[in-house]
Motif scaffolding. Structure first.
Motif, PDB file in Angstrom:
ATOM      1  N   PRO A 104       0.812  -1.214   0.000  1.00  0.00           N
ATOM      2  CA  PRO A 104       0.000   0.000   0.000  1.00  0.00           C
ATOM      3  C   PRO A 104       0.855   1.279   0.000  1.00  0.00           C
ATOM      4  O   PRO A 104       1.862   1.367   0.704  1.00  0.00           O
ATOM      5  CB  PRO A 104      -0.803  -0.116   1.296  1.00  0.00           C
ATOM      6  CG  PRO A 104       0.079  -0.903   2.213  1.00  0.00           C
ATOM      7  CD  PRO A 104       0.890  -1.827   1.344  1.00  0.00           C
ATOM      8  N   LEU A 105       0.424   2.240  -0.788  1.00  0.00           N
ATOM      9  CA  LEU A 105       0.994   3.590  -0.794  1.00  0.00           C
ATOM     10  C   LEU A 105      -0.104   4.527  -0.316  1.00  0.00           C
ATOM     11  O   LEU A 105      -1.172   4.593  -0.927  1.00  0.00           O
ATOM     12  CB  LEU A 105       1.458   3.973  -2.194  1.00  0.00           C
ATOM     13  CG  LEU A 105       1.974   5.408  -2.380  1.00  0.00           C
ATOM     14  CD1 LEU A 105       3.233   5.650  -1.545  1.00  0.00           C
ATOM     15  CD2 LEU A 105       2.243   5.686  -3.856  1.00  0.00           C
ATOM     16  N   MET A 106       0.153   5.253   0.791  1.00  0.00           N
ATOM     17  CA  MET A 106      -0.905   6.051   1.403  1.00  0.00           C
ATOM     18  C   MET A 106      -0.412   7.434   1.831  1.00  0.00           C
ATOM     19  O   MET A 106       0.781   7.634   2.082  1.00  0.00           O
ATOM     20  CB  MET A 106      -1.473   5.345   2.641  1.00  0.00           C
ATOM     21  CG  MET A 106      -2.080   3.985   2.390  1.00  0.00           C
ATOM     22  SD  MET A 106      -2.957   3.388   3.864  1.00  0.00           S
ATOM     23  CE  MET A 106      -3.242   1.678   3.411  1.00  0.00           C
ATOM     24  N   GLY A 128      -5.134   5.407   0.538  1.00  0.00           N
ATOM     25  CA  GLY A 128      -4.415   5.372  -0.739  1.00  0.00           C
ATOM     26  C   GLY A 128      -4.800   4.142  -1.530  1.00  0.00           C
ATOM     27  O   GLY A 128      -5.956   3.748  -1.579  1.00  0.00           O
ATOM     28  N   GLY A 129      -3.807   3.508  -2.133  1.00  0.00           N
ATOM     29  CA  GLY A 129      -4.051   2.322  -2.938  1.00  0.00           C
ATOM     30  C   GLY A 129      -3.165   1.173  -2.521  1.00  0.00           C
ATOM     31  O   GLY A 129      -2.058   1.381  -1.993  1.00  0.00           O
ATOM     32  N   ASP A 130      -3.649  -0.049  -2.732  1.00  0.00           N
ATOM     33  CA  ASP A 130      -2.885  -1.256  -2.392  1.00  0.00           C
ATOM     34  C   ASP A 130      -2.686  -2.115  -3.636  1.00  0.00           C
ATOM     35  O   ASP A 130      -3.642  -2.385  -4.377  1.00  0.00           O
ATOM     36  CB  ASP A 130      -3.615  -2.071  -1.328  1.00  0.00           C
ATOM     37  CG  ASP A 130      -2.901  -3.390  -1.031  1.00  0.00           C
ATOM     38  OD1 ASP A 130      -1.729  -3.339  -0.604  1.00  0.00           O
ATOM     39  OD2 ASP A 130      -3.505  -4.465  -1.231  1.00  0.00           O
ATOM     40  N   LEU A 131      -1.452  -2.539  -3.857  1.00  0.00           N
ATOM     41  CA  LEU A 131      -1.125  -3.495  -4.907  1.00  0.00           C
ATOM     42  C   LEU A 131      -0.982  -4.863  -4.260  1.00  0.00           C
ATOM     43  O   LEU A 131      -0.150  -5.046  -3.379  1.00  0.00           O
ATOM     44  CB  LEU A 131       0.182  -3.109  -5.605  1.00  0.00           C
ATOM     45  CG  LEU A 131       0.759  -4.144  -6.579  1.00  0.00           C
ATOM     46  CD1 LEU A 131      -0.172  -4.354  -7.771  1.00  0.00           C
ATOM     47  CD2 LEU A 131       2.153  -3.726  -7.046  1.00  0.00           C
ATOM     48  N   ARG A 132      -1.808  -5.820  -4.685  1.00  0.00           N
ATOM     49  CA  ARG A 132      -1.736  -7.178  -4.144  1.00  0.00           C
ATOM     50  C   ARG A 132      -1.107  -8.109  -5.170  1.00  0.00           C
ATOM     51  O   ARG A 132      -1.508  -8.169  -6.324  1.00  0.00           O
ATOM     52  CB  ARG A 132      -3.125  -7.697  -3.796  1.00  0.00           C
ATOM     53  CG  ARG A 132      -3.093  -9.034  -3.040  1.00  0.00           C
ATOM     54  CD  ARG A 132      -4.235  -9.952  -3.449  1.00  0.00           C
ATOM     55  NE  ARG A 132      -4.036 -10.500  -4.789  1.00  0.00           N
ATOM     56  CZ  ARG A 132      -4.937 -11.251  -5.415  1.00  0.00           C
ATOM     57  NH1 ARG A 132      -6.092 -11.518  -4.860  1.00  0.00           N
ATOM     58  NH2 ARG A 132      -4.689 -11.715  -6.618  1.00  0.00           N
ATOM     59  N   TYR A 133      -0.069  -8.820  -4.719  1.00  0.00           N
ATOM     60  CA  TYR A 133       0.569  -9.839  -5.553  1.00  0.00           C
ATOM     61  C   TYR A 133       0.584 -11.148  -4.769  1.00  0.00           C
ATOM     62  O   TYR A 133       0.966 -11.166  -3.596  1.00  0.00           O
ATOM     63  CB  TYR A 133       1.991  -9.448  -5.935  1.00  0.00           C
ATOM     64  CG  TYR A 133       2.750 -10.554  -6.622  1.00  0.00           C
ATOM     65  CD1 TYR A 133       2.436 -10.921  -7.930  1.00  0.00           C
ATOM     66  CD2 TYR A 133       3.758 -11.255  -5.965  1.00  0.00           C
ATOM     67  CE1 TYR A 133       3.108 -11.950  -8.569  1.00  0.00           C
ATOM     68  CE2 TYR A 133       4.440 -12.285  -6.591  1.00  0.00           C
ATOM     69  CZ  TYR A 133       4.107 -12.627  -7.892  1.00  0.00           C
ATOM     70  OH  TYR A 133       4.768 -13.658  -8.522  1.00  0.00           O
ATOM     71  N   THR A 134       0.154 -12.218  -5.403  1.00  0.00           N
ATOM     72  CA  THR A 134       0.158 -13.533  -4.776  1.00  0.00           C
ATOM     73  C   THR A 134       1.026 -14.474  -5.589  1.00  0.00           C
ATOM     74  O   THR A 134       0.854 -14.576  -6.812  1.00  0.00           O
ATOM     75  CB  THR A 134      -1.274 -14.110  -4.693  1.00  0.00           C
ATOM     76  OG1 THR A 134      -2.119 -13.169  -4.020  1.00  0.00           O
ATOM     77  CG2 THR A 134      -1.286 -15.422  -3.928  1.00  0.00           C
ATOM     78  N   THR A 135       1.979 -15.141  -4.939  1.00  0.00           N
ATOM     79  CA  THR A 135       2.873 -16.053  -5.647  1.00  0.00           C
ATOM     80  C   THR A 135       2.119 -17.315  -6.069  1.00  0.00           C
ATOM     81  O   THR A 135       1.070 -17.638  -5.520  1.00  0.00           O
ATOM     82  CB  THR A 135       4.069 -16.432  -4.755  1.00  0.00           C
ATOM     83  OG1 THR A 135       3.590 -17.133  -3.598  1.00  0.00           O
ATOM     84  CG2 THR A 135       4.839 -15.191  -4.323  1.00  0.00           C
ATOM     85  N   PRO A 136       2.632 -18.051  -7.052  1.00  0.00           N
ATOM     86  CA  PRO A 136       1.921 -19.220  -7.582  1.00  0.00           C
ATOM     87  C   PRO A 136       1.809 -20.374  -6.582  1.00  0.00           C
ATOM     88  O   PRO A 136       2.556 -20.467  -5.609  1.00  0.00           O
ATOM     89  CB  PRO A 136       2.782 -19.627  -8.792  1.00  0.00           C
ATOM     90  CG  PRO A 136       3.576 -18.420  -9.132  1.00  0.00           C
ATOM     91  CD  PRO A 136       3.828 -17.726  -7.833  1.00  0.00           C
TER      92      PRO A 136
END
Length: 216
Positions: A104-106, A128-136
């Motif tokens: 997240p960037l806030m 702000g906004g959150d970038l979610r990344y999930t590994t395989p």
């Protein structure tokens, strides 16, 4: 659970670096494969089935008024898939276990008020906004190996927190982090099969923070 905080006095600017522990709550928790949004395409699961994890990041505090700061923060939250979720399934081999990364960037505000010379309370909030990344995920069930991947997603996020400051140096606080309702998209098999859940993955975390602070 540990937080390092670098900051100045309440009227000046502060640079905040932190690292601490996080606990998934509400629909980001859970431990049943039937309700896990990363694994189940046969129904409409809602839970993330995440385990406890940790976070780290930077926060810049800019003095605006006495005891009031404007803040900009960038964090990374890490949580793995709850091991019990996979233990309960008929899985003979797990080659890759999915892990959640939320970034997240806030921007927000921090207000601090003194109780006495050596003790102060603070409250803060940010959005702000959150970038979610999930590994395989790669697993074998009854001799059949399947690979799952999860495209990154963006969502609106916010957090609020409170804590104490001792001797203008040591801090102890707790944050509630609502990192958004993310689209749950799954690619599986050879990567050409895509499933999008009708539900969104709602990410909520509690974080406990202990730290020290210095000015710049």
């Amino acid at each position: 659970m540990l937080i390092l905080v670098l900051s100045a006095n309440a009227q000046g600017n502060r640079l905040v670096f932190h690292a601490g522990g996080t606990l998934p709550i509400a629909k980001f928790g859970g431990n049943s494969i039937d309700e896990c949004i990363l694994l189940n395409t046969a129904s409409t699961p809602e839970k993330g089935c995440a385990s406890a994890g940790f976070n780290g990041g930077l926060q810049f505090n800019f003095g605006v008024l006495r005891n009031l700061d404007f803040t900009i923060s960038l964090d990374v939250y890490y949580n793995s898939l709850n091991k019990k979720t996979l233990d309960d399934a008929l899985i003979t081999k797990i080659s890759k276990t999915p892990k959640y990364f939320n970034v997240p960037l806030m921007a927000g505000i921090n207000y601090e008020f003194n109780i006495n010379r050596n003790l102060a309370l603070y409250i803060e909030g940010a959005a702000g906004g959150d970038l979610r990344y999930t590994t395989p995920l790669e697993l074998t069930i009854i001799g059949i190996t399947t690979k799952y991947s999860y495209p990154p997603t963006l969502a609106f996020a916010w957090r609020t927190g409170l804590g104490i400051v001792v001797s203008d140096f040591l801090t102890l606080g707790v944050d509630y982090n609502s990192l958004g309702a993310h689209k749950a998209i799954m690619k599986y098999g050879d990567g050409n099969n895509t499933y999008t859940s009708s539900n969104k993955l709602k990410i909520s975390l509690l974080s406990l923070k202990l730290g020290i602070r210095f000015g710049y």
